[in-house]
Design a protein around this motif. Structure first.
Motif, PDB file in Angstrom:
ATOM      1  N   TYR A  82       0.824  -1.208   0.000  1.00  0.00           N
ATOM      2  CA  TYR A  82       0.000   0.000   0.000  1.00  0.00           C
ATOM      3  C   TYR A  82       0.863   1.266   0.000  1.00  0.00           C
ATOM      4  O   TYR A  82       0.349   2.364   0.183  1.00  0.00           O
ATOM      5  CB  TYR A  82      -0.942  -0.005   1.203  1.00  0.00           C
ATOM      6  CG  TYR A  82      -1.857  -1.203   1.221  1.00  0.00           C
ATOM      7  CD1 TYR A  82      -3.037  -1.216   0.476  1.00  0.00           C
ATOM      8  CD2 TYR A  82      -1.536  -2.335   1.969  1.00  0.00           C
ATOM      9  CE1 TYR A  82      -3.873  -2.325   0.465  1.00  0.00           C
ATOM     10  CE2 TYR A  82      -2.376  -3.452   1.975  1.00  0.00           C
ATOM     11  CZ  TYR A  82      -3.534  -3.440   1.222  1.00  0.00           C
ATOM     12  OH  TYR A  82      -4.360  -4.556   1.210  1.00  0.00           O
TER      13      TYR A  82
ATOM     14  N   ASN B 186      -4.499   5.945  -1.633  1.00  0.00           N
ATOM     15  CA  ASN B 186      -4.305   5.395  -0.296  1.00  0.00           C
ATOM     16  C   ASN B 186      -4.160   6.485   0.754  1.00  0.00           C
ATOM     17  O   ASN B 186      -4.544   6.296   1.914  1.00  0.00           O
ATOM     18  CB  ASN B 186      -3.085   4.473  -0.290  1.00  0.00           C
ATOM     19  CG  ASN B 186      -3.339   3.181  -1.042  1.00  0.00           C
ATOM     20  OD1 ASN B 186      -4.491   2.830  -1.331  1.00  0.00           O
ATOM     21  ND2 ASN B 186      -2.288   2.460  -1.373  1.00  0.00           N
TER      22      ASN B 186
ATOM     23  N   ARG C 251      -8.468   1.839   0.388  1.00  0.00           N
ATOM     24  CA  ARG C 251      -7.093   1.680  -0.041  1.00  0.00           C
ATOM     25  C   ARG C 251      -6.969   0.477  -0.971  1.00  0.00           C
ATOM     26  O   ARG C 251      -7.796  -0.425  -0.962  1.00  0.00           O
ATOM     27  CB  ARG C 251      -6.177   1.501   1.164  1.00  0.00           C
ATOM     28  CG  ARG C 251      -6.385   0.202   1.916  1.00  0.00           C
ATOM     29  CD  ARG C 251      -5.370   0.058   3.026  1.00  0.00           C
ATOM     30  NE  ARG C 251      -5.437  -1.267   3.639  1.00  0.00           N
ATOM     31  CZ  ARG C 251      -4.568  -1.728   4.522  1.00  0.00           C
ATOM     32  NH1 ARG C 251      -3.554  -0.961   4.892  1.00  0.00           N
ATOM     33  NH2 ARG C 251      -4.699  -2.942   5.038  1.00  0.00           N
TER      34      ARG C 251
ATOM     35  N   PRO D 293      -3.767  -2.127  -2.985  1.00  0.00           N
ATOM     36  CA  PRO D 293      -2.340  -2.429  -3.152  1.00  0.00           C
ATOM     37  C   PRO D 293      -1.892  -2.051  -4.566  1.00  0.00           C
ATOM     38  O   PRO D 293      -2.715  -1.899  -5.473  1.00  0.00           O
ATOM     39  CB  PRO D 293      -2.268  -3.931  -2.923  1.00  0.00           C
ATOM     40  CG  PRO D 293      -3.607  -4.433  -3.367  1.00  0.00           C
ATOM     41  CD  PRO D 293      -4.586  -3.357  -2.983  1.00  0.00           C
TER      42      PRO D 293
END
Length: 575
Positions: free
Chosen positions: A282, A327, A337, A339
């Motif tokens: 993240y 994020n 959020r 990845p």
């Protein structure tokens, strides 16, 4: 707070601005007021594009973003503050709730004797402008030189590193010098010589073999000497000694072996991976949920290849910025959020003219088709100036290029060993501005040495068409034998100062070292130039994997840069 306006930082600021709609206080700290589209920098050096075409105004394109001009030189993660120095020597401190570190990368140095003193990198706009002036000057001097050996050395250009940047610099450079020869013919049987070196087995070793073969074939057809498995063993004022034992006489050494993360990240005290801040998928620093890092400064896990990190390329940095913005917003309760994952869209390499190598969506292309795709990609990827860039391309296709020297960036202004490739180095710590005239006195508190100096323009100067740099406030006259046709720090360079009483208005005065009145026959090392520091071999960046030398870097310490100069640049690569 976003530190750095390269590919990652600019994208983060733009996305956050769009998402917040003016409801968030977004501050962008950067040493310049523009975003540099680095992939087109070789075309600036080759005279195809004007410098401002590859720069995008930050204040003009980032709504609801407060721009602070300055260079971060210290971060206190516990106090949540960033310390910076502004362009005029002032200092300041900014606080943050969320911090995004996107400070980019700088030239990667290797422990090769003489490289730091005699080579120049290619990471910022000043370096591109210097290279264009330098190449133009060498060609013009060679055309008028009566010594065949000297002329041959001036028209020999060595580029080290056959990655994106080095390959494009060699390709564009060969076309540029060939065009100059048509206007100013050299000696009979002599033509510009470009040499591309790399210890890797092939050109563009990080890309697939189709792109590599296309680039290699195009370069060789133009006359570029492509030498794989070879690099520089030592650089001197007269040329370079290669690892195969050959000595090449040259006045030009362009260093494109790779990049290393900005030195600022070393002082954070956080875990590093080859000089890059380790972050989670993240883009957050472990144990610091309020701090994000992206671009070349961050070691971002590659979820498509477990155990690996995403490479230091512009394509990844641009995508990092979008994920970082989302994020950051999610950490403030806006959205969710996500990845960082990526899908390869292919790569493009501009080889000059109508030639290029490209594999969009995995489809291999070469020739004019690849050239059209490459230029289309760059126009689509640029966040501004598209019409101006397209207009310059059109004019270049129908009009001859303007091969002139502006002389605004000097050799000592762009040392290889710098944390600030985006800024031309100038004499600093000026105490007050001075105006000279009949009866005007020079203040005693103005220093004339490398640590500071007057950078003034005198009213009664006999050379108004020449930019005067440095102090030389008392008009110290430099003996004629110290004037050299090369710049300080260049092979064969020496003192190149212009005095107030000088009768040579066509020579630019520079350098604050007014006490240097003797002649010098050899090049002044980079670390002895005004405003420069001792050269340091600073490995620790993304491993080039195709150059000798380099060791892992482990130097977390105070959150202060080792050289105290401004910095922050985008990623290596053209895609």
């Amino acid at each position: 707070m976003i530190v750095g306006a390269g590919f990652a930082g600019y994208r983060t600021a733009r996305e956050l601005s769009r998402m917040s709609r003016g409801k968030a206080d977004i501050t962008l700290l950067n040493p310049t007021d523009y975003f540099l589209y680095l992939p087109l920098l070789p075309q600036v050096a080759a005279g195809i594009l004007e410098p401002r075409r590859v720069t995008v105004s930050l204040s003009g394109t980032l709504r609801h973003v407060r721009l602070v001009l300055g260079e971060a030189d210290g971060i206190d993660l516990d106090a949540r503050t960033v310390h910076y120095a502004d362009p005029e020597g002032g200092e300041g401190t900014l606080s943050y709730d969320r911090l995004v570190l996107a400070v980019g990368s700088v030239n990667k140095l290797l422990p090769i004797p003489g490289v730091a003193e005699h080579a120049h990198g290619f990471r910022g706009l000043p370096e591109a402008l210097y290279l264009r002036d330098h190449v133009t000057r060498q060609m013009e001097l060679a055309a008028a030189d009566d010594d065949p050996k000297s002329s041959a050395a001036r028209t020999t250009f060595v580029v080290v590193g056959a990655g994106y940047t080095g390959t494009e610099v060699a390709a564009q450079g060969q076309l540029y010098t060939d065009a100059q020869v048509r206007k100013h013919p050299l000696r009979e049987g002599m033509r510009p010589r470009w040499i591309l070196l790399d210890v890797a087995p092939r050109v563009l070793p990080e890309l697939d073999e189709h792109l590599s073969r296309t680039a290699d074939r195009t370069l060789r057809e133009r006359g570029v000497e492509v030498r794989m498995g070879t690099s520089v063993k030592e650089a001197t004022s007269d040329g370079v000694l290669l690892t195969d034992g050959e000595f090449v006489a040259t006045r030009s050494l362009v260093w494109c072996v790779g990049v290393r993360p900005d030195p600022l990240v070393e002082g954070t005290g956080q875990p590093l991976e080859r000089g890059r801040l380790i972050v989670d998928p993240y883009l957050r620093l472990p144990g610091r949920p309020e701090v994000f890092a992206c671009g070349d400064a961050a070691a971002v896990p590659d979820l498509n290849t477990p155990g690996e990190y995403t490479p230091m390329t512009a394509q990844h940095a641009w995508r990092h910025g979008k994920v970082a913005a989302r994020n950051v917003a999610a950490s403030l309760g806006v959205g969710e959020r996500r990845p960082y994952r990526h899908k390869d869209l292919g790569f493009v390499v501009d080889l000059g003219g109508a030639k290029a190598a490209a594999n969009p969506l995995g489809i291999p292309l070469s020739g004019p088709a690849a050239g059209a795709v490459t230029r289309g990609y760059h126009l689509a990827a640029m966040p501004g100036n598209r019409v101006r860039v397209a207009a310059d391309w059109l004019l270049d296709s129908v009009l001859p290029r303007q091969a002139v020297q502006l002389g605004l960036v000097r050799s000592w202004s762009v040392p290889l060993d710098t944390a600030s490739p985006e800024l031309a180095r100038v004499p600093h710590d000026q105490k007050r501005e001075t105006v000279s005239g009949p009866g005007a006195a020079v203040p005693e508190d103005v220093s004339d040495g490398p640590e500071g100096g007057a950078d003034h323009q005198t009213i009664d100067a006999p050379t108004p068409e020449v930019a005067r740099e440095g102090s030389d406030a008392e008009g110290t006259e430099v003996p004629s034998d110290s004037e050299s046709d090369a710049e300080p720090g260049e092979p064969g360079g020496g003192v190149d100062y212009q005095t107030i009483t000088s009768p040579t208005p066509d020579v630019a005065k520079e350098g604050p070292d007014a006490e240097e009145t003797g002649s010098r026959s050899d090049a002044e090392p980079a670390q002895n130039q005004p405003g420069s520091e001792p050269a340091k071999n600073q490995p620790g960046g993304e491993p080039v994997g195709n150059q000798p030398g380099g060791e892992p870097h482990e130097a977390p310490g105070p959150v202060k840069r080792t050289d105290g100069t401004p910095e922050g640049t985008p990623a290596e690569g053209n895609s």
